[in-house]
Design an enzyme around this catalytic site. Structure first.
Site, PDB file in Angstrom:
ATOM      1  N   ARG A  13      52.243  22.432  68.434  1.00  0.00           N
ATOM      2  CA  ARG A  13      53.645  22.172  68.811  1.00  0.00           C
ATOM      3  C   ARG A  13      53.922  22.690  70.223  1.00  0.00           C
TER       4      ARG A  13
ATOM      5  N   THR B  21      57.708  32.551  83.886  1.00  0.00           N
ATOM      6  CA  THR B  21      57.454  33.987  83.697  1.00  0.00           C
ATOM      7  C   THR B  21      56.484  34.533  84.746  1.00  0.00           C
TER       8      THR B  21
ATOM      9  N   PRO C 261      54.463  38.343  86.212  1.00  0.00           N
ATOM     10  CA  PRO C 261      53.984  39.619  85.647  1.00  0.00           C
ATOM     11  C   PRO C 261      55.111  40.646  85.494  1.00  0.00           C
TER      12      PRO C 261
ATOM     13  N   ARG D  95      63.731  25.357  73.260  1.00  0.00           N
ATOM     14  CA  ARG D  95      64.173  26.233  72.162  1.00  0.00           C
ATOM     15  C   ARG D  95      64.686  25.408  70.988  1.00  0.00           C
TER      16      ARG D  95
ATOM     17  N   GLN E 209      58.663  38.132  37.598  1.00  0.00           N
ATOM     18  CA  GLN E 209      59.958  38.141  38.297  1.00  0.00           C
ATOM     19  C   GLN E 209      59.822  38.478  39.784  1.00  0.00           C
TER      20      GLN E 209
ATOM     21  N   LEU F 117      49.595  35.401  47.945  1.00  0.00           N
ATOM     22  CA  LEU F 117      48.199  34.963  47.847  1.00  0.00           C
ATOM     23  C   LEU F 117      47.213  36.117  47.722  1.00  0.00           C
TER      24      LEU F 117
ATOM     25  N   GLU G 238      60.011  31.857  75.008  1.00  0.00           N
ATOM     26  CA  GLU G 238      61.285  31.110  75.069  1.00  0.00           C
ATOM     27  C   GLU G 238      62.466  32.023  74.790  1.00  0.00           C
TER      28      GLU G 238
HETATM   29  P1  TGC Z   1      73.001  33.722  83.633  1.00  0.00           P
HETATM   30  O1  TGC Z   1      73.861  34.249  84.727  1.00  0.00           O
HETATM   31  O2  TGC Z   1      73.428  33.909  82.221  1.00  0.00           O
HETATM   32  O3  TGC Z   1      72.756  32.138  83.853  1.00  0.00           O
HETATM   33  C1  TGC Z   1      72.378  31.612  85.102  1.00  0.00           C
HETATM   34  C2  TGC Z   1      72.849  30.164  85.131  1.00  0.00           C
HETATM   35  O4  TGC Z   1      72.156  29.415  84.104  1.00  0.00           O
HETATM   36  C3  TGC Z   1      73.099  28.878  83.144  1.00  0.00           C
HETATM   37  N1  TGC Z   1      72.461  29.019  81.827  1.00  0.00           N
HETATM   38  C4  TGC Z   1      71.927  27.987  81.160  1.00  0.00           C
HETATM   39  N2  TGC Z   1      71.897  26.678  81.415  1.00  0.00           N
HETATM   40  C5  TGC Z   1      71.270  25.880  80.530  1.00  0.00           C
HETATM   41  N3  TGC Z   1      70.674  26.343  79.419  1.00  0.00           N
HETATM   42  C6  TGC Z   1      70.662  27.665  79.129  1.00  0.00           C
HETATM   43  N4  TGC Z   1      70.027  28.111  78.031  1.00  0.00           N
HETATM   44  C7  TGC Z   1      71.325  28.555  80.012  1.00  0.00           C
HETATM   45  N5  TGC Z   1      71.522  29.894  80.032  1.00  0.00           N
HETATM   46  C8  TGC Z   1      72.214  30.162  81.150  1.00  0.00           C
HETATM   47  C9  TGC Z   1      74.340  29.718  83.303  1.00  0.00           C
HETATM   48  O5  TGC Z   1      75.494  29.008  82.905  1.00  0.00           O
HETATM   49  C10 TGC Z   1      74.325  29.991  84.801  1.00  0.00           C
HETATM   50  O6  TGC Z   1      74.752  28.789  85.458  1.00  0.00           O
HETATM   51  P2  TGC Z   1      75.540  28.869  86.869  1.00  0.00           P
HETATM   52  O7  TGC Z   1      75.959  27.456  87.124  1.00  0.00           O
HETATM   53  O8  TGC Z   1      76.692  29.809  86.629  1.00  0.00           O
HETATM   54  O9  TGC Z   1      74.579  29.392  87.871  1.00  0.00           O
HETATM   55  O10 TGC Z   1      71.542  34.281  83.886  1.00  0.00           O
HETATM   56  P3  TGC Z   1      70.944  35.738  83.663  1.00  0.00           P
HETATM   57  O11 TGC Z   1      70.044  36.050  84.812  1.00  0.00           O
HETATM   58  O12 TGC Z   1      72.035  36.715  83.326  1.00  0.00           O
HETATM   59  O13 TGC Z   1      69.965  35.528  82.405  1.00  0.00           O
HETATM   60  C11 TGC Z   1      70.409  35.361  81.133  1.00  0.00           C
HETATM   61  C12 TGC Z   1      69.243  35.410  80.130  1.00  0.00           C
HETATM   62  C13 TGC Z   1      68.704  36.819  79.959  1.00  0.00           C
HETATM   63  C14 TGC Z   1      69.818  34.915  78.824  1.00  0.00           C
HETATM   64  C15 TGC Z   1      68.098  34.471  80.600  1.00  0.00           C
HETATM   65  O14 TGC Z   1      67.477  34.976  81.733  1.00  0.00           O
HETATM   66  C16 TGC Z   1      67.067  34.244  79.535  1.00  0.00           C
HETATM   67  O15 TGC Z   1      67.222  33.351  78.702  1.00  0.00           O
HETATM   68  N6  TGC Z   1      65.937  35.033  79.535  1.00  0.00           N
HETATM   69  C17 TGC Z   1      64.813  34.770  78.661  1.00  0.00           C
HETATM   70  C18 TGC Z   1      63.665  34.202  79.472  1.00  0.00           C
HETATM   71  C19 TGC Z   1      62.916  33.143  78.738  1.00  0.00           C
HETATM   72  O16 TGC Z   1      63.344  32.601  77.737  1.00  0.00           O
HETATM   73  N7  TGC Z   1      61.759  32.770  79.288  1.00  0.00           N
HETATM   74  C20 TGC Z   1      61.005  31.701  78.745  1.00  0.00           C
HETATM   75  C21 TGC Z   1      59.864  31.319  79.641  1.00  0.00           C
HETATM   76  S1  TGC Z   1      59.150  29.751  79.256  1.00  0.00           S
HETATM   77  C22 TGC Z   1      58.339  29.980  77.830  1.00  0.00           C
HETATM   78  O17 TGC Z   1      58.369  30.977  77.206  1.00  0.00           O
HETATM   79  C23 TGC Z   1      57.584  28.812  77.360  1.00  0.00           C
HETATM   80  S2  TGC Z   1      56.723  29.034  75.898  1.00  0.00           S
HETATM   81  C24 TGC Z   1      56.334  27.447  75.656  1.00  0.00           C
HETATM   82  C25 TGC Z   1      55.541  27.151  74.467  1.00  0.00           C
HETATM   83  O18 TGC Z   1      54.306  27.409  74.476  1.00  0.00           O
HETATM   84  O19 TGC Z   1      56.108  26.541  73.515  1.00  0.00           O
HETATM   85  P1  FAD Z   2      59.691  41.752  78.461  1.00  0.00           P
HETATM   86  O1  FAD Z   2      60.733  40.977  79.153  1.00  0.00           O
HETATM   87  O2  FAD Z   2      58.991  42.824  79.227  1.00  0.00           O
HETATM   88  O3  FAD Z   2      60.318  42.372  77.136  1.00  0.00           O
HETATM   89  C1  FAD Z   2      59.684  43.443  76.413  1.00  0.00           C
HETATM   90  C2  FAD Z   2      60.668  43.924  75.348  1.00  0.00           C
HETATM   91  O4  FAD Z   2      61.862  44.397  75.968  1.00  0.00           O
HETATM   92  C3  FAD Z   2      61.100  42.788  74.385  1.00  0.00           C
HETATM   93  O5  FAD Z   2      61.202  43.305  73.089  1.00  0.00           O
HETATM   94  C4  FAD Z   2      62.487  42.416  74.896  1.00  0.00           C
HETATM   95  O6  FAD Z   2      63.320  41.878  73.878  1.00  0.00           O
HETATM   96  C5  FAD Z   2      62.995  43.776  75.400  1.00  0.00           C
HETATM   97  N1  FAD Z   2      64.049  43.613  76.398  1.00  0.00           N
HETATM   98  C6  FAD Z   2      63.940  43.095  77.658  1.00  0.00           C
HETATM   99  N2  FAD Z   2      65.125  43.098  78.269  1.00  0.00           N
HETATM  100  C7  FAD Z   2      66.031  43.598  77.394  1.00  0.00           C
HETATM  101  C8  FAD Z   2      67.433  43.820  77.427  1.00  0.00           C
HETATM  102  N3  FAD Z   2      68.186  43.508  78.495  1.00  0.00           N
HETATM  103  N4  FAD Z   2      68.017  44.369  76.338  1.00  0.00           N
HETATM  104  C9  FAD Z   2      67.277  44.658  75.233  1.00  0.00           C
HETATM  105  N5  FAD Z   2      65.951  44.465  75.128  1.00  0.00           N
HETATM  106  C10 FAD Z   2      65.339  43.925  76.199  1.00  0.00           C
HETATM  107  N6  FAD Z   2      56.348  31.699  79.999  1.00  0.00           N
HETATM  108  C11 FAD Z   2      56.409  30.608  80.836  1.00  0.00           C
HETATM  109  O7  FAD Z   2      57.080  30.634  81.865  1.00  0.00           O
HETATM  110  N7  FAD Z   2      55.741  29.465  80.508  1.00  0.00           N
HETATM  111  C12 FAD Z   2      54.975  29.360  79.392  1.00  0.00           C
HETATM  112  O8  FAD Z   2      54.402  28.299  79.130  1.00  0.00           O
HETATM  113  C13 FAD Z   2      54.871  30.503  78.534  1.00  0.00           C
HETATM  114  N8  FAD Z   2      54.051  30.458  77.445  1.00  0.00           N
HETATM  115  C14 FAD Z   2      53.836  31.609  76.727  1.00  0.00           C
HETATM  116  C15 FAD Z   2      52.843  31.628  75.737  1.00  0.00           C
HETATM  117  C16 FAD Z   2      52.584  32.804  75.032  1.00  0.00           C
HETATM  118  C17 FAD Z   2      51.479  32.832  74.010  1.00  0.00           C
HETATM  119  C18 FAD Z   2      53.357  33.969  75.290  1.00  0.00           C
HETATM  120  C19 FAD Z   2      53.121  35.237  74.519  1.00  0.00           C
HETATM  121  C20 FAD Z   2      54.329  33.944  76.262  1.00  0.00           C
HETATM  122  C21 FAD Z   2      54.570  32.781  77.008  1.00  0.00           C
HETATM  123  N9  FAD Z   2      55.496  32.765  78.056  1.00  0.00           N
HETATM  124  C22 FAD Z   2      55.593  31.666  78.881  1.00  0.00           C
HETATM  125  C23 FAD Z   2      56.172  33.996  78.454  1.00  0.00           C
HETATM  126  C24 FAD Z   2      57.323  34.370  77.525  1.00  0.00           C
HETATM  127  O9  FAD Z   2      58.431  33.566  77.748  1.00  0.00           O
HETATM  128  C25 FAD Z   2      57.629  35.858  77.762  1.00  0.00           C
HETATM  129  O10 FAD Z   2      56.559  36.596  77.181  1.00  0.00           O
HETATM  130  C26 FAD Z   2      58.961  36.275  77.151  1.00  0.00           C
HETATM  131  O11 FAD Z   2      60.032  35.646  77.811  1.00  0.00           O
HETATM  132  C27 FAD Z   2      59.155  37.810  77.191  1.00  0.00           C
HETATM  133  O12 FAD Z   2      58.837  38.316  78.447  1.00  0.00           O
HETATM  134  P2  FAD Z   2      57.841  39.583  78.556  1.00  0.00           P
HETATM  135  O13 FAD Z   2      56.623  39.262  77.764  1.00  0.00           O
HETATM  136  O14 FAD Z   2      57.675  39.890  79.999  1.00  0.00           O
HETATM  137  O15 FAD Z   2      58.586  40.767  77.823  1.00  0.00           O
END
Ligand code: TGC
Ligand code: FAD
Length: 392
Positions: free
Chosen positions: A97, A139, A141, A251, A287, A346, A371
């Site tokens: 997925r 993402t 480092p 997501r 149960q 299991l 994500e």
């Molecule tokens: P913040 O000030 O809240 O937002 C900045 C601007 O972005 C807008 N926005 C969004 N727009 C669309 N969708 C969303 N989910 C959005 N969330 C926020 C927001 O309205 C704002 O717009 P504007 O027009 O005012 O500039 O930003 P912040 O820096 O305070 O960050 C908020 C926070 C912590 C929630 C965000 O940074 C976050 O979601 N952090 C988590 C990082 C994350 O999810 N990384 C994922 C990396 S990719 C990945 O993991 C792929 S795995 C793939 C796989 O193998 O399936």
């Molecule tokens: P950190 O941000 O260092 O977080 C560590 C801990 O601190 C977590 O428990 C977190 O919840 C906590 N924490 C952080 N900030 C706060 C806060 N403000 N308040 C409370 N708790 C907090 N990224 C991509 O860009 N593209 C990809 O394709 C991708 N694929 C991935 C595949 C795998 C197998 C993995 C494991 C990760 C992948 N990622 C990808 C990265 C992924 O999105 C990040 O690992 C994730 O967003 C968390 O970042 P981090 O690992 O740096 O943890």
């Protein structure tokens, strides 16, 4: 692995909420998973290898960006169809997925939503068919949960830009043909760029030693003075809302997908509990086993209702990022809890590769982290309901 006998639980007759087309899509992807994924996945996971030969089949099933309009090679399907596909794939394995959701939501979605017409025509049809594979670099480092702090950047050099920096934990990186990369422009604003394999200074070292998502390839993206033509910059978005918008799409898929793991674990544990005899009767007659199974089906049913409603809202363009966060968090928590309980049902067999449960459980440690972590999504909900930002 034991024969794949999966039947999905539908305690509240939710199939009645699906169209015939949704059910056809589900049957087709499920049959594909039973035939092409289930027989091989345990072996690939044990060897920590991505089964690259499945890419063609995933493309033929329409699993890459099914919401992309037909004009660009997609199927123009609604978001419930997308969710169903991700659920069926993740029921097989989260890594499969992952490959599909990165390609659809994190590579095709930004090109479709933020790209120029030329970029859409150049990349989308090939991505839809699996002829080209992509990855998504957000993402870094030192910047995971807080991508706003990213350091990757580019400078202007006439008809091209010079990109420097690095990304880590990037799904599909080791074999991707292109990467959608987020980096700062000379003004410090976040922009998206399409970086192609073969551009000088661009490398994708593989990440080894994972105990989770072993059948998915993960790597780094390293940019050492990479010359990227300006025509590869996504013109129609600037700022963090660009990548975060892609995350909303991915997501959404994970919210559906993780429930696929939950249902597979429940289905496996239920069948096992009806067949395994201890103390002279099936363990399902005790149960304590019934408590586990009853709680599982209750949480699955609640999760199914949540993602179905989210699918309706998303298809209507009304789902908020915060609603998507709630569903992603809930489905991952539900799935990992159910995987742990199902593993117990299991007994010793639960730790073997004969059954899918332990593999799902380990995969879900990544799914609950990437994500946006479990706690980050909780804080998104917390901010939405209170109006106070607890991140900073
Ligand atoms: P913040 O000030 O809240 O937002 C900045 C601007 O972005 C807008 N926005 C969004 N727009 C669309 N969708 C969303 N989910 C959005 N969330 C926020 C927001 O309205 C704002 O717009 P504007 O027009 O005012 O500039 O930003 P912040 O820096 O305070 O960050 C908020 C926070 C912590 C929630 C965000 O940074 C976050 O979601 N952090 C988590 C990082 C994350 O999810 N990384 C994922 C990396 S990719 C990945 O993991 C792929 S795995 C793939 C796989 O193998 O399936
Ligand atoms: P950190 O941000 O260092 O977080 C560590 C801990 O601190 C977590 O428990 C977190 O919840 C906590 N924490 C952080 N900030 C706060 C806060 N403000 N308040 C409370 N708790 C907090 N990224 C991509 O860009 N593209 C990809 O394709 C991708 N694929 C991935 C595949 C795998 C197998 C993995 C494991 C990760 C992948 N990622 C990808 C990265 C992924 O999105 C990040 O690992 C994730 O967003 C968390 O970042 P981090 O690992 O740096 O943890």
């Amino acid at each position: 692995m034991a024969q794949d006998l999966y039947q999905h639980p539908d305690y509240y007759l939710l199939d009645e909420l699906l169209t015939d087309e949704h059910k056809l899509i589900r049957d087709s992807v499920r049959a594909y998973v039973k035939k092409e994924i289930s027989p091989i996945i345990e072996d690939y996971a044990q060897r920590a290898e991505f089964p690259r030969q499945i890419i063609k089949g995933l493309g033929e099933q329409g699993c890459f960006g099914p919401f992309v309009p037909q004009k660009y090679g997609g199927a123009g399907l609604d978001y419930i169809s997308y969710g169903i596909m991700m659920q069926e794939l993740e029921r097989g394995d989260s890594g499969i997925r992952s490959t599909a959701s990165v390609q659809g939501s994190l590579v095709m979605y930004p090109i479709l939503t933020y790209g120029s017409e030329e970029q859409k025509m150049k990349y989308l049809p090939k991505l839809a068919g699996g002829e080209l594979m992509g990855c998504f670099g957000l993402t870094e480092p030192d910047h995971g949960s807080n991508p706003a702090g990213m350091l990757s950047n580019y400078t202007d050099a006439g008809d091209h830009v010079i990109l420097n920096g690095s990304k880590m934990w990037i799904s599909n990186a080791p074999f991707a043909d292109i990467a959608v990369v987020w980096a700062r422009n000379p003004e410090g604003k976040i922009k998206g760029l399409i970086v192609e394999r073969g551009m000088e200074g661009f490398t994708t070292p593989e990440t080894h030693g994972k105990w989770s998502l072993r059948a998915s390839a993960t790597g780094e993206l390293v940019f050492d003075n990479v010359k990227v033509p300006k025509e590869n910059i996504l013109p129609n978005v600037e700022g963090l809302k660009g990548p975060l918008g892609c995350l909303s799409s991915a997501r959404f898929g994970i919210a559906w997908g993780a429930l696929g793991c939950a249902m597979d674990c429940y289905d496996t544990a239920l069948r096992y509990s009806q067949q395994r005899i201890q103390f002279g009767k099936p363990i399902g007659a005790f149960q304590l086993t019934q408590k586990k199974l009853a709680e599982m089906i209750t949480e699955i049913t609640k999760g199914q209702l949540l993602v179905w409603r989210l699918g309706v809202l998303r298809s209507e363009g009304r789902a908020t990022p915060e609603q998507i966060s709630m569903a992603k968090r809930n489905s991952c928590h539900t799935a990992i809890t159910i995987a742990r309980e199902a593993r117990q049902i299991l007994g010793g067999m639960g730790i073997t590769g004969e059954y899918s449960i332990m593999r799902h459980m380990m995969n879900l440690e990544s799914v609950i982290t990437y994500e946006g972590t479990h706690d980050i999504h909780l804080l998104i909900t917390g901010q939405d309901v209170t109006g106070f930002n607890a991140f900073k």
